[in-house]
Scaffold this motif. Structure first.
Motif, short mmCIF file in Angstrom:
data_model
loop_
_atom_site.label_atom_id
_atom_site.label_comp_id
_atom_site.label_asym_id
_atom_site.label_seq_id
_atom_site.Cartn_x
_atom_site.Cartn_y
_atom_site.Cartn_z
N LEU A 124 0.95 -1.17 -0.01
CA LEU A 124 -0.17 -0.03 -0.09
C LEU A 124 0.89 1.22 0.06
O LEU A 124 1.91 1.25 0.55
CB LEU A 124 -0.87 0.02 1.24
CG LEU A 124 -2.14 -1.05 1.38
CD1 LEU A 124 -2.86 -0.69 2.46
CD2 LEU A 124 -3.09 -0.70 0.20
N GLU A 174 -3.73 7.51 4.04
CA GLU A 174 -4.84 7.07 4.91
C GLU A 174 -5.59 6.06 4.37
O GLU A 174 -6.12 6.11 3.44
CB GLU A 174 -5.67 8.13 5.31
CG GLU A 174 -4.72 9.23 6.04
CD GLU A 174 -5.33 10.23 6.78
OE1 GLU A 174 -6.72 10.57 6.66
OE2 GLU A 174 -4.81 11.36 7.14
N TYR A 175 -5.90 4.80 5.20
CA TYR A 175 -6.95 3.86 4.66
C TYR A 175 -7.76 3.56 5.95
O TYR A 175 -7.61 3.68 6.95
CB TYR A 175 -5.85 2.53 4.59
CG TYR A 175 -5.06 2.74 3.30
CD1 TYR A 175 -5.34 2.58 2.03
CD2 TYR A 175 -3.84 3.49 3.80
CE1 TYR A 175 -4.66 2.87 1.02
CE2 TYR A 175 -2.79 3.27 2.51
CZ TYR A 175 -3.22 3.26 1.18
OH TYR A 175 -2.21 3.54 -0.08
N THR A 176 -8.81 2.55 5.40
CA THR A 176 -9.56 1.99 6.38
C THR A 176 -9.82 0.49 5.88
O THR A 176 -9.94 0.12 4.75
CB THR A 176 -11.14 2.51 6.13
OG1 THR A 176 -11.21 4.01 6.57
CG2 THR A 176 -12.30 1.77 7.16
N ASP A 216 -9.47 2.52 11.09
CA ASP A 216 -8.31 3.48 10.14
C ASP A 216 -7.11 3.40 10.62
O ASP A 216 -6.63 3.27 11.87
CB ASP A 216 -9.22 4.73 10.53
CG ASP A 216 -10.68 5.09 10.15
OD1 ASP A 216 -10.94 4.51 9.00
OD2 ASP A 216 -11.42 5.70 10.83
N PHE A 252 -9.63 -3.00 1.54
CA PHE A 252 -8.74 -1.83 2.14
C PHE A 252 -9.46 -0.46 1.29
O PHE A 252 -9.50 -0.78 0.12
CB PHE A 252 -7.44 -1.84 1.91
CG PHE A 252 -6.45 -2.96 2.75
CD1 PHE A 252 -6.39 -2.58 4.08
CD2 PHE A 252 -6.15 -4.26 2.20
CE1 PHE A 252 -5.86 -3.28 4.82
CE2 PHE A 252 -5.56 -4.90 3.08
CZ PHE A 252 -5.33 -4.77 4.37
N ILE A 253 -9.94 0.53 2.08
CA ILE A 253 -10.38 1.41 1.12
C ILE A 253 -9.24 2.76 1.48
O ILE A 253 -8.88 3.12 2.66
CB ILE A 253 -11.77 1.94 1.83
CG1 ILE A 253 -12.48 0.96 1.55
CG2 ILE A 253 -12.07 3.05 1.24
CD1 ILE A 253 -13.85 0.81 2.51
N ALA A 254 -8.81 3.22 0.42
CA ALA A 254 -7.92 4.62 0.49
C ALA A 254 -8.75 5.79 0.58
O ALA A 254 -9.88 5.78 -0.14
CB ALA A 254 -6.98 4.59 -0.74
N HIS A 255 -8.31 6.70 1.36
CA HIS A 255 -9.17 7.87 1.47
C HIS A 255 -8.39 9.11 0.90
O HIS A 255 -6.91 9.14 0.76
CB HIS A 255 -9.30 8.32 2.99
CG HIS A 255 -9.86 7.40 3.47
ND1 HIS A 255 -11.33 7.19 3.55
CD2 HIS A 255 -9.51 6.40 4.37
CE1 HIS A 255 -11.77 6.26 4.36
NE2 HIS A 255 -10.83 5.63 4.84
#
Length: 98
Positions: A9, A13-15, A65, A95-98
């Motif tokens: 990655l 910032e990620y969730t 997060d 995994f979600i990128a912000h």
């Protein structure tokens, strides 16, 4: 227990999201799962414990997060059951990128 995907990655910032189902919890307030995100060589980035009540309040969508200060390889999200309930986790963990 579930873990993976051992992916790189980028800095940011990620969730991490898990879809969890809990049935037959002996005590709704007791911890039933541990979720964490780990980096290279198993370094813990974040860890959190959840009760059956926590999971029900989140409608089964558990998230953590976290932030990376640089590109990192071997990122994985894990969950493990602590007993006291029947627990299922949908795969894959997202995994979600912000």
């Amino acid at each position: 227990m579930s873990f993976g995907p051992y992916m790189p990655l980028k800095k940011g910032e990620y969730t991490a999201e898990w879809r969890i189902e809990v049935e037959a919890a002996c005590n709704p307030d007791a911890v039933v799962i541990r979720c964490d995100v780990v980096g290279d060589r198993g370094r813990e980035l974040i860890v959190k414990f959840f009760s059956a009540k926590d999971i029900a309040a989140a409608n089964g969508l558990v998230s953590l997060d976290f932030a990376l200060s640089e590109l990192e390889f071997g990122i994985q999200a894990r969950y493990s059951s602590h007993g006291g309930a029947t627990v299922r986790c949908d795969i894959p963990i997202r995994f979600i990128a912000h």
